[in-house]
Every structure is written in structure tokens, then in C-alpha cells.
Design an enzyme around this catalytic site. Sequence first.
Site, PDB file in Angstrom:
ATOM      1  N   GLY A   8       0.815  -1.201   0.000  1.00  0.00           N
ATOM      2  CA  GLY A   8       0.000   0.000   0.000  1.00  0.00           C
ATOM      3  C   GLY A   8       0.853   1.257   0.000  1.00  0.00           C
ATOM      4  O   GLY A   8       0.328   2.364   0.039  1.00  0.00           O
ATOM      5  N   ASP A  72      10.568  -7.656   0.602  1.00  0.00           N
ATOM      6  CA  ASP A  72      10.772  -7.598   2.040  1.00  0.00           C
ATOM      7  C   ASP A  72      12.142  -6.980   2.247  1.00  0.00           C
ATOM      8  O   ASP A  72      13.106  -7.353   1.569  1.00  0.00           O
ATOM      9  CB  ASP A  72      10.704  -8.981   2.688  1.00  0.00           C
ATOM     10  N   SER A  73      12.202  -6.013   3.105  1.00  0.00           N
ATOM     11  CA  SER A  73      13.457  -5.296   3.274  1.00  0.00           C
ATOM     12  C   SER A  73      13.621  -4.879   4.716  1.00  0.00           C
ATOM     13  O   SER A  73      12.668  -4.865   5.497  1.00  0.00           O
ATOM     14  CB  SER A  73      13.511  -4.072   2.350  1.00  0.00           C
ATOM     15  N   GLY A 161      10.848   4.647   7.633  1.00  0.00           N
ATOM     16  CA  GLY A 161      11.586   3.601   8.342  1.00  0.00           C
ATOM     17  C   GLY A 161      12.852   4.139   8.980  1.00  0.00           C
ATOM     18  O   GLY A 161      12.858   5.165   9.660  1.00  0.00           O
ATOM     19  N   ARG A 190      16.457  -1.364  -2.585  1.00  0.00           N
ATOM     20  CA  ARG A 190      15.268  -1.798  -3.331  1.00  0.00           C
ATOM     21  C   ARG A 190      15.438  -1.520  -4.817  1.00  0.00           C
ATOM     22  O   ARG A 190      15.061  -2.335  -5.654  1.00  0.00           O
ATOM     23  CB  ARG A 190      14.009  -1.119  -2.791  1.00  0.00           C
TER      24      ARG A 190
END
EC number: 3.6.1.66
Length: 207
Positions: A8, A72-73, A161, A190
Site C-alpha cells: 500500500g 521484504d526489506s 523507516g 530496493r
Amino acid sequence: MKILVASGNAKKLHELEAVLAECAIEGVELVSLKDVEPYPEPAETGLTFAENALIKARAGATATGLACVADDSGLAVDALNGMPGVLSARWCGTHGDDQANNNLLLAQMNDIEHRTAAFVSCCALVVPAALTANGQPRETTAEGRWEGALLREPRGENGFGYDPLFEPADCPGRSSAELSPEEKNERSHRGKALRELAPAIAALVGA
């Protein structure tokens, strides 16, 4: 071809859009979780970034019938033996509380001089069986790393983050939250993983 980005977070979708444009991959319409019927969010039970990325991509492909990209990071801190790692988003015990996660990490690293760390991302592409020539689902994963070090206090307003705490090795003197979106996409974990994944997306759409 529609491809679901199982997130999202609009920034993640825009990162993939930028990579596809950079790689001259056309014929792809990216859709987010906000554009499809809601489905149960899978539990991220994997022990690695790759396992969790595949869990999310499989769930999206199964629920929608679309090819699905998920990532996923997290942050791997050398002095913490690679943690927070896959627990990065919920390091404080509550999922997605960036400030609490950052505060806890700073407290844990308060007296530590060795502050090297890396952002790590694994991106997965899952193609449902109905969209493959041999009638078998296809899965591809790619990993990217962004080396750097932890700052002692947050800096910058961009990103999310742990970005305010991370000083990239290739941008000394600035946190990743002080980089423009273009600078971050060019260098980030990413972005690197998505570029590695791009040939699999190109093959899917016949580019």
C-alpha cells in the site's frame, strides 16, 4: 499487462515504475493493493527476506490472478549480528511504528562505536500458472544491498523507516532521508533488487 505490487506504499510502486522506465520496459500497468479486492494479509513467517517476499508475492498472485511483485526489506546492523533484519518493521514490538523502532535501535547502539550497517531488500516476482506457457507458476527473486553506517541521531525528512538513521557509504555526510527520491532510487537496496528483477518482468511482457 497488469502487475500487482503487493504494497500500500505508493513510494514502492513509484520506485518500480522508475526502474521499468529506466529499463525501457513497456506494456506494464502497475496496480497496488488499493486497486484490487482486499484479501487476507499473509503472516510474514519467513526467516529471510527472500522467504517473506515470496510469501507476500504468492498471496497476491493467488488472490488476484495477476503476476505479483513483493518485497521484504530491512536494516542489517553488523554489531547486532544482522538484526533487526526481517524484524525491522516491528523491532519495537509494534508493526510500523518508525519512531519507536528508531528510538529503540539508537538506545541499543548508544555505546557502540562500530556502526556499519546495510539496508537489504529482496524482491520477488510470482507469475500464476495461468499466465505461463507451461502452465506452471514461475517465481523469481533478486536481492540488493546498500552499505553504510548508523548515525547517532535522526536527520532528514524524506523516506521512511530507518532512513533518518542511515548514512549511505556512497553519500557520506547525508542520511538517506536527506536524499531526493531520484538519488535514493538510483542507489537504494530496493532499486538494486528491482533492477535485478527487471529482466524477468521484461520476459513476462515480451519486451
